[in-house]
Design an enzyme around this catalytic site. Structure first.
Site, short mmCIF file in Angstrom:
data_model
loop_
_atom_site.label_atom_id
_atom_site.label_comp_id
_atom_site.label_asym_id
_atom_site.label_seq_id
_atom_site.Cartn_x
_atom_site.Cartn_y
_atom_site.Cartn_z
N LYS A 203 0.87 -1.18 0.00
CA LYS A 203 0.00 0.00 0.00
C LYS A 203 0.90 1.23 0.00
O LYS A 203 1.81 1.35 0.83
CB LYS A 203 -0.87 -0.02 1.24
C1 R5P Z 1 -2.88 4.74 8.39
O1 R5P Z 1 -1.81 4.47 8.78
C2 R5P Z 1 -3.91 3.76 8.32
O2 R5P Z 1 -3.29 2.53 8.20
C3 R5P Z 1 -4.93 3.89 7.20
O3 R5P Z 1 -5.42 2.63 6.95
C4 R5P Z 1 -4.42 4.46 5.92
O4 R5P Z 1 -3.77 5.66 6.09
C5 R5P Z 1 -5.51 4.58 4.85
O5 R5P Z 1 -6.44 5.45 5.20
P1 R5P Z 1 -6.63 6.85 4.45
O6 R5P Z 1 -7.27 6.53 3.11
O7 R5P Z 1 -7.55 7.60 5.35
O8 R5P Z 1 -5.29 7.48 4.27
#
Ligand code: R5P
Length: 292
Positions: A203
């Site tokens: 990711k």
């Molecule tokens: C952050 O560390 C979290 O793991 C979230 O899952 C990640 O940032 C994704 O969320 P967002 O789309 O709000 O950035």
């Protein structure tokens, strides 16, 4: 005993039909074991090869951030529309109905809060508990260039080793500290390092320039994080661009659950990710579904 009564003549061995040897549809995952592929096949749709993961694990270091004050109220209505729930084990056990058919990407690292140095994480879930919770993936933060870079990389490699023993794939999350520039060069480095050291998918953040070079030189699938809340047309454009430039989906939180109409927004995101819909048409869909 039934086979001993002379039914041998009715058997059909299909000696002239070669057994099919199926490939596997996810980039770089063809040599994984059956359980890994089966779990990845729950996260990534076998028809589109993509995924809409709903990320709501932010509380593990931020507490009840905006939109996640009551996960039962804000997130459960979105569950039917996502492909995967990305969640901590605390919220999973306390809020998510065990009857859900959605695969679980389990947050598996943690430690520091927003009040401290975020890169100082450790593994925060035992692999036995991940198995007990029927996790389909483990998520671990990796802070390339961060103060605790090596510690976070070793968290990941240890989880990969444990995940391989249990057949659970590991998603490395490339976390970027405030002091680091979000450049294509940085993300090429971070995503490639995570893949080389064993992560099964990654990711990362979308960048406007050269994102296709990040996906092309990463040997395993990449999903994008949503990041901070954007206006809905911009968030959909980011999804569209990422998919067109080689992303295998999104792992999105705030741009869904902080939207004025989260149920409409997640359906618009799905249209882009799985249907290849343009951002403009997806935004129209968002409005048609009641989004404002
Ligand atoms: C952050 O560390 C979290 O793991 C979230 O899952 C990640 O940032 C994704 O969320 P967002 O789309 O709000 O950035």
């Amino acid at each position: 005993m039934a086979d001993l009564d002379g039914a041998e003549d009715t058997k059909e061995y299909h000696v002239d039909v070669p057994q099919k040897t199926e490939g596997f549809y996810l980039k770089g995952c063809g040599n994984l074991d059956w359980g890994m592929k089966n779990r990845l096949g729950r996260v990534f749709n076998p028809v589109s090869g993509k995924t809409v993961m709903l990320a709501f694990d932010h509380g593990y270091f931020q507490g009840p951030t905006t939109g996640l004050e009551r996960v039962d109220v804000s997130i459960l209505p979105l569950e039917p529309y996502c492909d995967t729930l990305m969640v901590t084990r605390g919220i999973l056990r306390s809020i998510i109905p065990p009857g859900t058919q959605k695969p679980i990407a389990l947050r598996a690292s943690g430690g520091p809060s927003i009040l401290k140095e975020l890169s100082n994480e450790q593994i925060a879930v035992d692999i036995d508990d991940a198995v007990r919770l029927n996790a389909s993936a483990l998520a671990v933060q990796v802070f390339i260039g961060g103060e605790y870079e090596t510690q976070s990389v070793i968290n990941m490699t240890r989880l990969v080793d444990a995940g391989i023993r249990a057949g659970i794939p590991v998603m490395a999350v490339t976390a970027v500290g405030k002091e680091l520039a979000r450049t294509p060069r940085y993300f090429r480095l971070a995503t490639r390092m995570c893949a080389e050291l064993g992560a099964h998918f990654i990711k990362t953040y979308y960048v406007e320039k050269e994102f296709e070079t990040i996906t092309s030189c990463c040997p395993v699938p990449i999903v994008i994080a949503g990041g901070k809340k954007l206006p809905e047309p911009d968030a959909l454009k980011m999804c569209y661009n990422a998919i067109q430039q080689g992303a295998a989906g999104v792992d999105m939180g705030r741009n869904i659950f902080q939207a004025p109409n989260p149920v409409a927004m997640i359906q618009a995101v799905r249209a882009v990710v799985h249907g290849g819909e343009t951002a403009e048409k997806a935004y129209q869909m968002y409005k048609d579904l009641g989004g404002t």
